[in-house]
Design an enzyme around this catalytic site. Structure first.
Site, PDB file in Angstrom:
ATOM      1  N   ASP A  33       0.960  -0.854   0.159  1.00  0.00           N
ATOM      2  CA  ASP A  33      -0.347  -0.128  -0.157  1.00  0.00           C
ATOM      3  C   ASP A  33       1.055   1.820  -0.205  1.00  0.00           C
ATOM      4  O   ASP A  33       1.661   1.291   1.096  1.00  0.00           O
ATOM      5  CB  ASP A  33      -0.981   0.182   0.974  1.00  0.00           C
ATOM      6  CG  ASP A  33      -1.583  -1.048   1.065  1.00  0.00           C
ATOM      7  OD1 ASP A  33      -1.993  -1.995   0.302  1.00  0.00           O
ATOM      8  OD2 ASP A  33      -2.682  -0.624   2.041  1.00  0.00           O
ATOM      9  N   ASP A  34       0.181   2.207  -0.424  1.00  0.00           N
ATOM     10  CA  ASP A  34       0.936   3.709  -0.037  1.00  0.00           C
ATOM     11  C   ASP A  34       2.060   4.310  -1.080  1.00  0.00           C
ATOM     12  O   ASP A  34       2.134   5.593  -1.141  1.00  0.00           O
ATOM     13  CB  ASP A  34       0.691   4.128   0.973  1.00  0.00           C
ATOM     14  CG  ASP A  34       0.172   3.839   2.435  1.00  0.00           C
ATOM     15  OD1 ASP A  34      -1.278   3.237   2.037  1.00  0.00           O
ATOM     16  OD2 ASP A  34       0.565   3.899   3.751  1.00  0.00           O
ATOM     17  N   HIS A  84      -6.473   2.761  -4.034  1.00  0.00           N
ATOM     18  CA  HIS A  84      -5.665   3.163  -2.552  1.00  0.00           C
ATOM     19  C   HIS A  84      -6.350   4.332  -2.393  1.00  0.00           C
ATOM     20  O   HIS A  84      -5.966   4.954  -1.808  1.00  0.00           O
ATOM     21  CB  HIS A  84      -4.463   2.686  -2.357  1.00  0.00           C
ATOM     22  CG  HIS A  84      -4.485   2.425  -0.376  1.00  0.00           C
ATOM     23  ND1 HIS A  84      -5.315   1.982   0.478  1.00  0.00           N
ATOM     24  CD2 HIS A  84      -3.515   2.899   0.014  1.00  0.00           C
ATOM     25  CE1 HIS A  84      -4.822   1.907   1.187  1.00  0.00           C
ATOM     26  NE2 HIS A  84      -3.337   2.849   1.831  1.00  0.00           N
ATOM     27  N   HIS A  88      -5.910   9.443  -0.004  1.00  0.00           N
ATOM     28  CA  HIS A  88      -5.396   8.056   1.299  1.00  0.00           C
ATOM     29  C   HIS A  88      -6.457   8.956   2.757  1.00  0.00           C
ATOM     30  O   HIS A  88      -5.983   9.358   3.939  1.00  0.00           O
ATOM     31  CB  HIS A  88      -4.171   8.890   2.161  1.00  0.00           C
ATOM     32  CG  HIS A  88      -3.968   7.242   2.892  1.00  0.00           C
ATOM     33  ND1 HIS A  88      -3.953   6.936   4.530  1.00  0.00           N
ATOM     34  CD2 HIS A  88      -3.271   5.649   2.055  1.00  0.00           C
ATOM     35  CE1 HIS A  88      -3.427   5.958   4.261  1.00  0.00           C
ATOM     36  NE2 HIS A  88      -3.364   5.313   3.437  1.00  0.00           N
ATOM     37  N   HIS A 179       3.478  -2.355   3.415  1.00  0.00           N
ATOM     38  CA  HIS A 179       3.604  -1.148   2.455  1.00  0.00           C
ATOM     39  C   HIS A 179       5.253  -0.626   2.068  1.00  0.00           C
ATOM     40  O   HIS A 179       6.050  -0.582   3.002  1.00  0.00           O
ATOM     41  CB  HIS A 179       3.928   0.724   3.932  1.00  0.00           C
ATOM     42  CG  HIS A 179       1.966  -0.067   4.202  1.00  0.00           C
ATOM     43  ND1 HIS A 179       1.903  -0.697   5.247  1.00  0.00           N
ATOM     44  CD2 HIS A 179       0.738   0.715   3.856  1.00  0.00           C
ATOM     45  CE1 HIS A 179       0.864  -0.528   6.093  1.00  0.00           C
ATOM     46  NE2 HIS A 179       0.345   0.087   5.289  1.00  0.00           N
TER      47      HIS A 179
END
Length: 232
Positions: A33-34, A84, A88, A179
């Site tokens: 993620d991210d 995603h 955020h 991540h």
């Protein structure tokens, strides 16, 4: 030449949300993620190539727009891109229109960059209500993917702890969260993959774990040379 307008996903399945996949096949999904991160994501891609492992990258739209060449490499090397959100946020605190704007902006930048649409979405922090999951499926035909294994790498517990937690939770159908914006996580991945493979498991994309086949466009090639190959 720019891509045509963003198409709508066809609803080819009825999976609204999941934390893992019910399967006896010796497969797990590695998910990150991210990102993309300008230096760490390419390092991770080198590692994945070294071990012939596949992963799904749940990208933040703002980062995807900033680093299109990394998206091209992700897809060209057989990995998957998931949604995603754009910025955020805590999606569970937003109304439906705001949620869809977050999702749609990321769908658009991925489509315009690599010519393919994410088919799954991971909510930031896992914060998404069941009603919202159903809404997203009804409105955009996107499956919400959470996870079954969380090494809590964002707490930075140490490289060996992260890899051990990833391996300990690995079993057929597991969805492993990590991540690609944390250096210690990237350093944990080689031992994690080795441990997963030692259990007789193969790391595949989310679409492959779900039996949906290979995600993404055909014939895309990464035209710029990757960075230094991973040296174990």
């Amino acid at each position: 030449m720019p891509n045509p307008p963003v198409p709508r996903l066809a609803r080819g399945h009825d999976v609204v949300s999941l934390t893992h996949v019910q399967t006896n096949a010796p497969r797990v999904a590695l998910t990150f993620d991210d990102g993309p991160h300008p230096t760490l994501t390419p390092m991770l891609l080198d590692i994945l190539a070294h071990y012939r492992a596949k992963a799904t990258f749940y990208v933040i739209g703002q980062n995807a727009r900033r680093y299109p060449e990394i998206l091209h490499r992700i897809v060209a090397e057989g990995h998957e891109i998931g949604n995603h959100s754009w910025s955020h946020p805590v999606l569970s605190r937003l109304g439906d229109a705001s949620v869809l704007r977050e999702i749609d902006r990321t769908q658009e930048v991925v489509w315009n960059t690599v010519g393919a649409l994410p088919v799954t979405m991971r909510p930031p922090y896992g914060a998404f209500t069941h009603r919202q999951m159903q809404m997203l499926h009804d409105q955009r035909a996107l499956t919400t993917v959470v996870w079954s294994v969380d090494p809590e790498d964002w707490r930075r517990p140490g490289v060996s702890v992260v890899s051990q937690r990833m391996v300990r939770g690995a079993r057929p159908g597991a969805v492993i969260l990590a991540h690609d914006i944390h250096g210690p996580t990237i350093r944990a991945v080689p031992a994690a993959i080795e441990g997963i493979q030692a259990r007789g498991l193969t790391a595949v994309t989310m679409s492959e774990l779900l039996g949906w086949g290979r995600w993404g466009p055909r014939g895309l090639r990464y035209v710029r040379a990757p960075g230094t190959d991973y040296q174990g």
